[in-house]
Design an enzyme around this catalytic site. Structure first.
Site, PDB file in Angstrom:
ATOM      1  N   HIS A 133      10.450  52.907  38.521  1.00 56.35           N
ATOM      2  CA  HIS A 133      10.025  51.785  37.409  1.00 56.35           C
ATOM      3  C   HIS A 133       8.734  52.332  36.651  1.00 56.35           C
ATOM      4  O   HIS A 133       8.276  51.373  35.811  1.00 56.35           O
ATOM      5  CB  HIS A 133       9.332  50.690  38.345  1.00 56.35           C
ATOM      6  CG  HIS A 133      10.523  49.786  39.174  1.00 56.35           C
ATOM      7  ND1 HIS A 133      11.681  49.563  38.459  1.00 56.35           N
ATOM      8  CD2 HIS A 133      10.623  49.640  40.417  1.00 56.35           C
ATOM      9  CE1 HIS A 133      12.438  48.960  39.429  1.00 56.35           C
ATOM     10  NE2 HIS A 133      12.008  48.930  40.575  1.00 56.35           N
ATOM     11  N   ASP A 169      19.432  52.245  43.743  1.00 57.72           N
ATOM     12  CA  ASP A 169      18.623  51.043  44.353  1.00 57.72           C
ATOM     13  C   ASP A 169      18.882  49.986  43.862  1.00 57.72           C
ATOM     14  O   ASP A 169      19.769  49.397  43.154  1.00 57.72           O
ATOM     15  CB  ASP A 169      17.062  51.551  43.540  1.00 57.72           C
ATOM     16  CG  ASP A 169      15.970  50.888  44.352  1.00 57.72           C
ATOM     17  OD1 ASP A 169      15.116  51.729  44.875  1.00 57.72           O
ATOM     18  OD2 ASP A 169      15.654  49.723  44.006  1.00 57.72           O
TER      19      ASP A 169
HETATM   20 ZN   LIG Z   1      14.190  48.933  44.704  1.00 59.34          ZN
END
Ligand SMILES: [Zn+2]
Length: 383
Positions: A133, A169
């Site tokens: 991220h 993920d």
């Molecule tokens: Zn994650």
């Protein structure tokens, strides 16, 4: 065939926001201990991580952001400034020495990359990385520096190779996607829970890249409560299509395991079956299409007692060509961690599904995923 390498050192555990934060790198040590206890990992397989330099971080990060991370870690950045760099949110609070501790994770990923690219091995695993991220100028979602993006840019610049990034993920791999959104030299592939109810909210089928990069960002958003069969159907079919289209030289995979049904942060319903299968399929793809070249990192995973060590072990076992083990976990591992666990500690390698709730709307979810798959395949088959 070369033996795979495993990047690890206890110093990597220092990346810690605070004692109550869900991102807990203790899971690295637990996974390493489980593999050692099982006899499938030995000291000679392990290489120590090196540190990343500022110059390497600058491959994708803005220099003012790196400066801000340094100052925040010394307690010298104003609240207002911290806010503008995403450094004092509830998710990603600043902590002492955050620059030094974050760049170690990047260095660990680079150590895995160099082991493969310099020809010491075909396959390398560094579970400390996978902080997908992180943006070029802002921290986000537990991630400060984006080790994967730095590593991919390093492979592109230094070695001139085409990298396929695979992200399994539960959360969309937004940071990596945006950094390579306008290039056709890197393909980003992310299969994740739809952003409708989950951070970071992006990753729709229509995010496909811009300019030269159009068609080189691939997103497969699956519905909440998706189960093994539906997930694996989409994963297998689209991943091989993406590989045929892009023809990568190297595979780089992010292996968050927070899509497991016992992960507290997400809403997918996957079991150990999926986490045994993902790395084995990636391994097969690497052998078939990239001369075996595969670098793998970790990622999300917030149930460190019941889920992460067993699921992450499967990546290493896949690299070694070892079938997924069945039955009891090694006694030494049970003795070491069982008594410390605040929740029921698993006894077997595979999930025993006594507390797996029957999923409501099962048919509806699979149908929705299948229509998403049809649309995704149309995109992948376009020339
Ligand atoms: Zn994650």
């Amino acid at each position: 065939m070369t033996s795979p390498l495993y990047v690890y050192d206890d110093s990597l555990l220092k990346y810690r926001f605070h004692s109550k934060h869900p991102f807990n790198q203790m899971r690295l040590k637990m996974t390493t201990d489980l593999l050692m206890a099982s006899g499938h990992l030995s000291a000679s397989d392990i290489i120590k991580p090196r540190e990343a330099t500022d110059e390497e971080l600058e491959l994708v990060h803005k220099s003012d952001f790196i400066e801000a991370v340094k100052l925040a870690g010394e307690g010298k950045l104003s609240e207002e400034k911290m806010e503008s760099y995403g450094l004092n949110t509830e998710d990603t609070p600043s902590f002492e020495g955050m620059h030094e501790k974050s760049r170690m994770l990047v260095g660990a990923t680079l150590s895995a990359v160099e082991a493969v690219m310099d020809g010491r091995t075909d396959k390398a695993l560094s579970l400390a990385g996978g902080l997908h991220h992180g943006f070029s100028g802002r921290a986000s979602g537990f991630c400060i520096y984006n080790d994967s993006a730095v590593a991919i840019e390093h492979i592109r610049k230094k070695y001139g190779k085409r990298v396929l990034y695979i992200d399994t993920d539960a959360h969309h791999g937004d940071g990596v996607q945006w950094i390579f959104y306008d290039t056709n030299e890197v393909m980003t592939y992310s299969i994740h829970e739809t952003g409708r109810y989950l951070f970071p909210g992006t990753g729709s089928l229509t995010e496909r890249g811009t300019e030269e990069g159009f068609g080189f960002a691939v997103n497969l958003p699956v519905d909440a409560f998706t189960e093994d069969e539906s997930f694996l159907e989409i994963f297998r079919e689209t991943l091989e299509a993406a590989i045929r289209k892009f023809q990568p030289d190297v595979i780089f995979s992010q292996n968050g395991v927070d899509a497991h049904f016992r992960d507290p942060m997400t809403h997918l319903a996957l079991t150990s079956r999926t986490f045994e299968e993902i790395p084995r399929f990636v391994n097969e793809m690497a052998d078939k299409y990239t001369d075996g070249k595969w670098i793998a990192v970790g990622g999300g995973g917030y149930n460190i007692w019941q889920v992460v060590p067993r699921m992450w072990s499967q990546i290493w076992l896949s690299m070694k060509g070892i079938p997924a083990p069945r039955g009891p976990l090694p006694e030494a591992f049970m003795d070491q961690y069982g008594p410390k666990s605040p929740v029921d500690f698993p006894e077997n390698w595979e999930d025993v599904l006594t507390d797996y709730n029957d999923i409501p709307r099962r048919e509806e979810i699979s149908e929705k995923n299948r229509s998403m798959l049809t649309r995704a395949m149309l995109h992948l088959e376009e020339q």
